[in-house]
Design a protein around this motif. Structure first.
Motif, PDB file in Angstrom:
ATOM      1  N   LYS A 566      33.622  29.625  31.807  1.00 25.48           N
ATOM      2  CA  LYS A 566      34.936  30.088  31.349  1.00 25.48           C
ATOM      3  C   LYS A 566      35.100  31.581  31.592  1.00 25.48           C
ATOM      4  O   LYS A 566      36.160  32.036  32.042  1.00 25.48           O
ATOM      5  N   GLN A 567      34.073  32.354  31.276  1.00 27.44           N
ATOM      6  CA  GLN A 567      34.154  33.801  31.462  1.00 27.44           C
ATOM      7  C   GLN A 567      34.348  34.146  32.935  1.00 27.44           C
ATOM      8  O   GLN A 567      35.171  35.003  33.282  1.00 27.44           O
ATOM      9  N   ARG A 568      33.601  33.491  33.794  1.00 28.80           N
ATOM     10  CA  ARG A 568      33.716  33.791  35.225  1.00 28.80           C
ATOM     11  C   ARG A 568      35.076  33.360  35.767  1.00 28.80           C
ATOM     12  O   ARG A 568      35.675  34.067  36.588  1.00 28.80           O
ATOM     13  N   TYR A 569      35.559  32.220  35.318  1.00 30.12           N
ATOM     14  CA  TYR A 569      36.896  31.784  35.729  1.00 30.12           C
ATOM     15  C   TYR A 569      37.940  32.818  35.309  1.00 30.12           C
ATOM     16  O   TYR A 569      38.827  33.185  36.091  1.00 30.12           O
ATOM     17  N   PHE A 570      37.819  33.299  34.084  1.00 31.70           N
ATOM     18  CA  PHE A 570      38.807  34.264  33.593  1.00 31.70           C
ATOM     19  C   PHE A 570      38.745  35.562  34.389  1.00 31.70           C
ATOM     20  O   PHE A 570      39.786  36.117  34.766  1.00 31.70           O
ATOM     21  N   VAL A 571      37.546  36.071  34.668  1.00 33.10           N
ATOM     22  CA  VAL A 571      37.435  37.311  35.437  1.00 33.10           C
ATOM     23  C   VAL A 571      37.993  37.113  36.843  1.00 33.10           C
ATOM     24  O   VAL A 571      38.617  38.024  37.410  1.00 33.10           O
ATOM     25  N   ASP A 572      37.806  35.927  37.416  1.00 32.65           N
ATOM     26  CA  ASP A 572      38.432  35.642  38.710  1.00 32.65           C
ATOM     27  C   ASP A 572      39.951  35.804  38.615  1.00 32.65           C
ATOM     28  O   ASP A 572      40.590  36.354  39.521  1.00 32.65           O
ATOM     29  N   GLN A 573      40.527  35.317  37.518  1.00 35.98           N
ATOM     30  CA  GLN A 573      41.977  35.436  37.335  1.00 35.98           C
ATOM     31  C   GLN A 573      42.390  36.898  37.138  1.00 35.98           C
ATOM     32  O   GLN A 573      43.449  37.323  37.605  1.00 35.98           O
ATOM     33  N   VAL A 574      41.550  37.668  36.446  1.00 39.14           N
ATOM     34  CA  VAL A 574      41.843  39.094  36.273  1.00 39.14           C
ATOM     35  C   VAL A 574      41.847  39.794  37.625  1.00 39.14           C
ATOM     36  O   VAL A 574      42.741  40.597  37.927  1.00 39.14           O
ATOM     37  N   LEU A 575      40.860  39.497  38.467  1.00 40.62           N
ATOM     38  CA  LEU A 575      40.824  40.137  39.784  1.00 40.62           C
ATOM     39  C   LEU A 575      41.988  39.688  40.659  1.00 40.62           C
ATOM     40  O   LEU A 575      42.515  40.480  41.450  1.00 40.62           O
ATOM     41  N   ASN A 576      42.405  38.431  40.523  1.00 38.99           N
ATOM     42  CA  ASN A 576      43.607  37.996  41.236  1.00 38.99           C
ATOM     43  C   ASN A 576      44.821  38.801  40.774  1.00 38.99           C
ATOM     44  O   ASN A 576      45.680  39.180  41.579  1.00 38.99           O
ATOM     45  N   GLU A 577      44.877  39.048  39.474  1.00 36.97           N
ATOM     46  CA  GLU A 577      46.001  39.813  38.939  1.00 36.97           C
ATOM     47  C   GLU A 577      45.929  41.269  39.370  1.00 36.97           C
ATOM     48  O   GLU A 577      46.955  41.907  39.627  1.00 36.97           O
ATOM     49  N   ARG A 578      44.728  41.822  39.452  1.00 40.96           N
ATOM     50  CA  ARG A 578      44.587  43.184  39.959  1.00 40.96           C
ATOM     51  C   ARG A 578      45.052  43.255  41.413  1.00 40.96           C
ATOM     52  O   ARG A 578      45.624  44.259  41.837  1.00 40.96           O
ATOM     53  N   ALA A 579      44.824  42.189  42.174  1.00 41.43           N
ATOM     54  CA  ALA A 579      45.306  42.163  43.557  1.00 41.43           C
ATOM     55  C   ALA A 579      46.827  42.208  43.589  1.00 41.43           C
ATOM     56  O   ALA A 579      47.424  42.941  44.387  1.00 41.43           O
ATOM     57  N   ARG A 580      47.487  41.436  42.732  1.00 37.79           N
ATOM     58  CA  ARG A 580      48.958  41.426  42.722  1.00 37.79           C
ATOM     59  C   ARG A 580      49.524  42.762  42.242  1.00 37.79           C
ATOM     60  O   ARG A 580      50.508  43.266  42.776  1.00 37.79           O
TER      61      ARG A 580
END
Length: 637
Positions: A566-580
């Motif tokens: 769960k933590q890794r999935y969430f950080v992946d989403q954070v990095l996707n958001e940082r990309a946007r």
């Protein structure tokens, strides 16, 4: 016996931007054309404004780093690629085959900034020793001293992220010739004009020259972070000279190093090291500040929806934490428009990747999932609306057919045809179209070439907080067991709900996604009308996987009982958001490095970066980047 370089007879040679601090009226006049300023000590110490003029030189030197930081931070990531027009030096960077003669790889501009900072720090410590005494009331000299310390720490931190290891520059080296000779020496360097003073100090007639051997030490990332976090935490009394008193322009406060910028730098260094508690402590000093302006650094509607583009229209201290301004009127220009634009006189050497475009075009809003048991029976009861319209098309990038931009109607027709599965119709609209980075062109004329360089801004800090909060654990008062509270992390990312968890706060937060209408349904004035859609990032046990172009459910992940997943999935989403949110601002490659290092998984970075390359080159780049040594430009080894 005090030891210091003799600069009474050798002018302090500092490359600066000379300004008149008293008469300037706005931050656009912050810097004047660059020139060499030879300041004798007698002149330097006679007037506070001479100190301030020398300090302005640091910001002129920081201007020289803007293109280098953006290109190395983005072209080595997955959001930017070369065009057929790219010059050989950009091709080298794109292919991770960088020569020592590549001007974007040269450490010279970092050395110049470190040299200027060292000189000012040393002069202030000697001539204004009260800056070293925490019991003496704060003066402008203390604030100037804080600026120089922050600038030096920032230069070293950026350099070590690029080069992996950097030489620590001794403060006795005051010219670029000495610094470059020292940096290129194999083990040690003899400083032949070092001065040792007698008890009477500088003007004692018994001073004499003696050679001193300086050891060449290479500092890695942890060493740089340890040294400069300690220095900033212990030596600084105040940061940032207050120019508002002179010119009534509050934007000046974020065009120099300031308290919020210092805490952001500290937080970033601690986060890179993995010291989450100290990172949180410093980031909270930014978000939960006690300024009279409660909207400052809060993700409210100030830059919500269509107003997001205003972040790049000028310097605004409600979002900007530290920005290096450029101004064509005073010959302060950069190459961002030339490198990115495909029209006018520009060279169009770099463009967004398909990966970058997909980050915006495959995000969905207002969808609703009909959840069923078993999860394989779940389906979208409302598909929702595609595309991050307020940060993507027309803002961070545009489509161009020759010199003509694709209009909004054609863009939406293309998106909607793709949703319907009409790939032929979608491709017909996009025939002959190419992608162009537009972020540095917002509010600019074709010949301006003076887009500002934003070093830190509010969304950057909120996303850092989301990234670290998912890992912080505390003791549950009821059970006594360690647990993780996802609500803060989700709130920073989604809708600002973390604000509701702090009863002492009374600020309107929308979250990073929420302020652009993802995860929240907003009216034109920022009023929240709906919180019940499924477009927020969630951390349920069941996470649904959807087709990026049609938003139909195509699978799911079961994270039941798997906290790490769960933590890794969430950080992946954070990095996707940082990309946007932060695309093309020079941060992407270092975001990927930070997470890959935390996971001790080089394949994380290798897989993401290599995905932008054509099939024949993808495996080669992937294998190259499996070795973390190849993430750095090994200039000094």
């Amino acid at each position: 016996m005090a030891k210091i370089k003799n600069i009474r007879t050798i002018p302090a040679i500092i490359s600066v931007i000379l300004i008149s601090v008293v008469t300037l009226s706005s931050c656009e006049d912050f810097l004047n054309p660059q020139q060499e300023l030879y300041v004798t000590e007698d002149r330097l110490y006679s007037d506070w404004y001479e100190y301030r003029s020398v300090a302005m030189g640091m910001y002129g030197l920081a201007q020289n780093l803007a293109e280098q930081i953006v290109i190395l931070g983005e072209l080595r990531g997955d959001l930017l690629e070369i065009t057929p027009n790219a010059e050989p030096e950009l091709v080298e960077i794109h292919n991770f085959n960088i020569s020592r003669t590549n001007r974007y790889a040269s450490p010279t501009n970092f050395f110049k900034l470190i040299q200027a900072s060292n000189n000012l720090i040393r002069l202030l410590e000697r001539e204004q020793p009260q800056v070293l005494d925490p019991n003496v009331p704060v003066s402008n000299y203390d604030r100037l001293y804080g600026e120089a310390l922050c600038m030096r720490a920032w230069a070293y931190f950026n350099a070590v992220q690029i080069y992996g290891k950097v030489p620590y520059i001794h403060e006795s080296l005051v010219t670029m010739e000495e610094i470059e000779a020292f940096a290129n020496s194999p083990v040690s360097y003899v400083d032949s004009v070092y001065i040792e003073f007698g008890l009477d100090g500088y003007y004692n007639d018994t001073i004499y020259n003696r050679p001193v051997e300086l050891e060449r030490n290479l500092y890695d990332t942890d060493m740089i972070i340890n040294k400069f976090t300690k220095e900033l935490e212990t030596k600084i009394k105040a940061v940032g000279v207050n120019h508002y008193i002179d010119n009534q322009d509050e934007s000046w406060g974020v065009t120099v190093w300031n308290t919020y910028a210092m805490h952001t730098l500290l937080g970033q260094m601690y986060l890179t090291k993995g010291d989450l508690l100290n990172a949180r402590r410093n980031f909270e000093r930014v978000i939960y500040h006690t300024s009279h302006d409660e909207t400052r650094y809060q993700l409210d509607f100030t830059f919500g929806l269509h107003n997001w583009r205003n972040i790049f229209m000028g310097v605004d201290n409600r979002e900007h934490i530290l920005t290096i301004p450029f101004n064509k009127a005073t010959f302060q220009q950069n190459e961002f428009q030339s490198l990115f634009n495909s029209w006018g006189p520009h060279t169009y050497q770099l463009k967004p990747t398909k990966n970058a475009i997909d980050f915006w075009e495959t995000v969905w809003r207002t969808q609703i999932i009909a959840r069923r048991t078993p999860p394989s029976r779940s389906e979208m009861s409302r598909i929702g609306q595609p595309t991050d319209f307020h940060r993507g098309f027309g803002h961070s990038y545009v489509y161009m057919r020759g010199s003509t931009p694709l209009d909004e109607q054609d863009y939406m027709n293309m998106i909607n045809l793709r949703v319907l599965g009409d790939d032929v119709g979608s491709r017909n609209i996009m025939e002959g179209v190419d992608t162009v980075v537009f972020k540095y062109n917002i509010g600019k004329n074709v010949f301006d070439q003076d887009a500002d360089f934003i070093i830190y801004r509010a969304a950057d800090v909120h996303l850092f907080m989301a990234e670290l909060m998912i890992y912080l654990r505390y003791t549950d008062q009821t059970t006594g067991s360690p647990t993780t509270d996802y609500r803060f992390a989700l709130g920073y990312l989604n809708d600002g709900a973390f604000d509701q968890l702090r009863t002492s706060m009374n600020r309107s937060q929308l979250g990073v996604r929420g302020r652009v209408g993802i995860g929240l349904t907003l009216t034109w004035n920022g009023r929240i009308t709906n919180r019940w859609d499924d477009d927020q990032i969630e951390l349920d046990d069941i996470i649904y996987i959807t087709d990026p172009y049609t938003n139909k459910i195509i699978g799911f992940k079961n994270f039941t009982g798997n906290l790490l997943a769960k933590q890794r999935y969430f950080v992946d989403q954070v990095l996707n958001e940082r990309a946007r949110e932060l695309a093309f601002e020079g941060k992407r490659f270092y975001d990927l490095m930070r997470v890959a290092n935390r996971r001790n998984d080089p394949s994380y970075l290798a897989g993401i970066v290599s995905s932008k390359y054509p099939a024949g080159q993808r495996e080669e780049i992937y294998n190259l980047l499996l070795d973390p040594n190849n993430w750095y430009i090994n200039y000094f080894e």
